[in-house]
Write an enzyme that holds these catalytic residues in place. Structure first.
Site, PDB file in Angstrom:
ATOM      1  CE1 TYR A   1      13.370  -3.203  10.748  1.00  0.00           C
ATOM      2  CE2 TYR A   1      15.415  -2.456  10.239  1.00  0.00           C
ATOM      3  CZ  TYR A   1      14.090  -2.610   9.617  1.00  0.00           C
ATOM      4  OH  TYR A   1      13.996  -2.463   8.366  1.00  0.00           O
TER       5      TYR A   1
ATOM      6  CG  ASN B   1      -2.096   1.058   1.056  1.00  0.00           C
ATOM      7  OD1 ASN B   1      -2.457   1.264  -0.037  1.00  0.00           O
ATOM      8  ND2 ASN B   1      -2.188   1.870   2.182  1.00  0.00           N
TER       9      ASN B   1
END
Length: 320
Positions: A194, A40
């Protein structure tokens, strides 16, 4: 001092920006189908746009409403075969539902781009008992790839691309820390999580590549460099550390690429004819790069893989 730092960063900016490369692969993708997660916005959107411009059927997978993005890609490329499907990688149930839909609508899958990710999370656990960063960046994609493997094998030359990062080198990954757990993590803990998720993506890509030899399906991982995407804005809100925010902001100003530039490596790995038989590689700017040391530890890779199978709830029939 601040002025001197700014001058140095500015000089670095003008020196390094011209090194950005663009894929020159002319591959046509008419008749092929691709799934792009996180499609998106950011790198995922630009990747979907590029593949669509080559005539590829695109299945955009994201958590948010993609109607506008879908219509924009159709308008820009004049390719009507663009479809948006809901996928919440923080839910193993959602991943299974998404994969089930793909199996019902598609006869084969040619390209799987495992791109979606987040930089940090305020929460420490999802409903599945997994750390949100690890689940969205890694565990969700690990499960999705397994569930779509049958369709990828039906392609004449299926390709899987895992989005990694140079931050994979900043990790403290171990079997114990695979599903990170600390009630009040600091900014360094979050950075390690991460990095662990991105190193896990490299390990997964390598292991998939090894297990899929002889099937025609190739698997590689890619780091896109430092890219200016919404992931950093959302990470700022979680970290709430002024010095960290300033460091990342300055780094983006100097070394940051825009999402279109960042998508070029993913697209190249997915379509380049030169890479037709390349598998198990870690690419940066189209060239194989040295991986973090732990990625060469075969026993650790095996342990992480076996633990991941358990964490995502793979059945014996779904395992490779």
């Amino acid at each position: 001092m601040f002025f001197i730092i700014c001058v140095v960063l500015l000089l670095c900016y003008f020196y390094m920006r011209p090194t950005v490369t663009v894929t020159r692969s002319p591959s046509c993708l008419v008749g092929k189908t691709a799934v792009v997660t996180g499609a998106n916005s950011g790198i995922g959107y630009q990747t979907a746009l590029n593949l669509a411009s080559r005539g590829c059927k695109i299945i955009m997978a994201d958590l948010t409403d993609m109607e506008k993005s879908k219509l924009d890609i159709i308008e820009f490329t004049n390719n009507p075969n663009i479809f948006a499907k809901h996928l919440d990688l923080s839910s193993l149930k959602s991943v299974r539902e998404f994969a089930s839909e793909i199996w019902k609508s598609e006869d084969k899958l040619d390209i799987l781009i495992n791109n979606a990710g987040i930089g940090a999370s305020e929460k420490n656990r999802t409903a599945d008992g997994l750390h949100p960063v690890m689940q969205i960046n890694y565990f969700g994609h690990f499960l999705l790839t397994h569930l779509l493997m049958g369709l990828l094998k039906k392609s004449a030359a299926g390709r899987i691309v895992f989005m990694s990062s140079v931050f994979a080198f900043t990790n403290n990954l171990s079997l114990k820390k695979l599903n990170f757990d600390r009630e009040k993590p600091n900014c360094f803990d979050r950075q390690f999580v991460y990095g662990n998720s991105k190193l896990s993506m490299i390990m997964a890509a390598d292991t998939f590549a090894e297990k899929l030899k002889g099937t025609g399906v190739t698997v590689n991982s890619v780091h896109p460099g430092l890219v200016k995407t919404p992931i950093f804005t959302k990470t700022y809100a979680v970290y709430q550390n002024v010095f960290f925010q300033m460091f990342i902001w300055l780094s983006q100003c100097v070394f940051g690429r825009d999402p279109w530039e960042g998508s070029q490596g993913l697209v190249h790995a997915a379509v380049s004819r030169e890479l037709k038989n390349e598998t198990g590689k870690f690419f940066g700017d189209y060239a194989p790069r040295r991986k973090p040391l732990k990625a060469y530890n075969k026993q650790l890779c095996k342990d992480i893989w076996n633990a991941s199978e358990i964490y995502v709830g793979l059945t014996p029939e779904e395992r490779l």
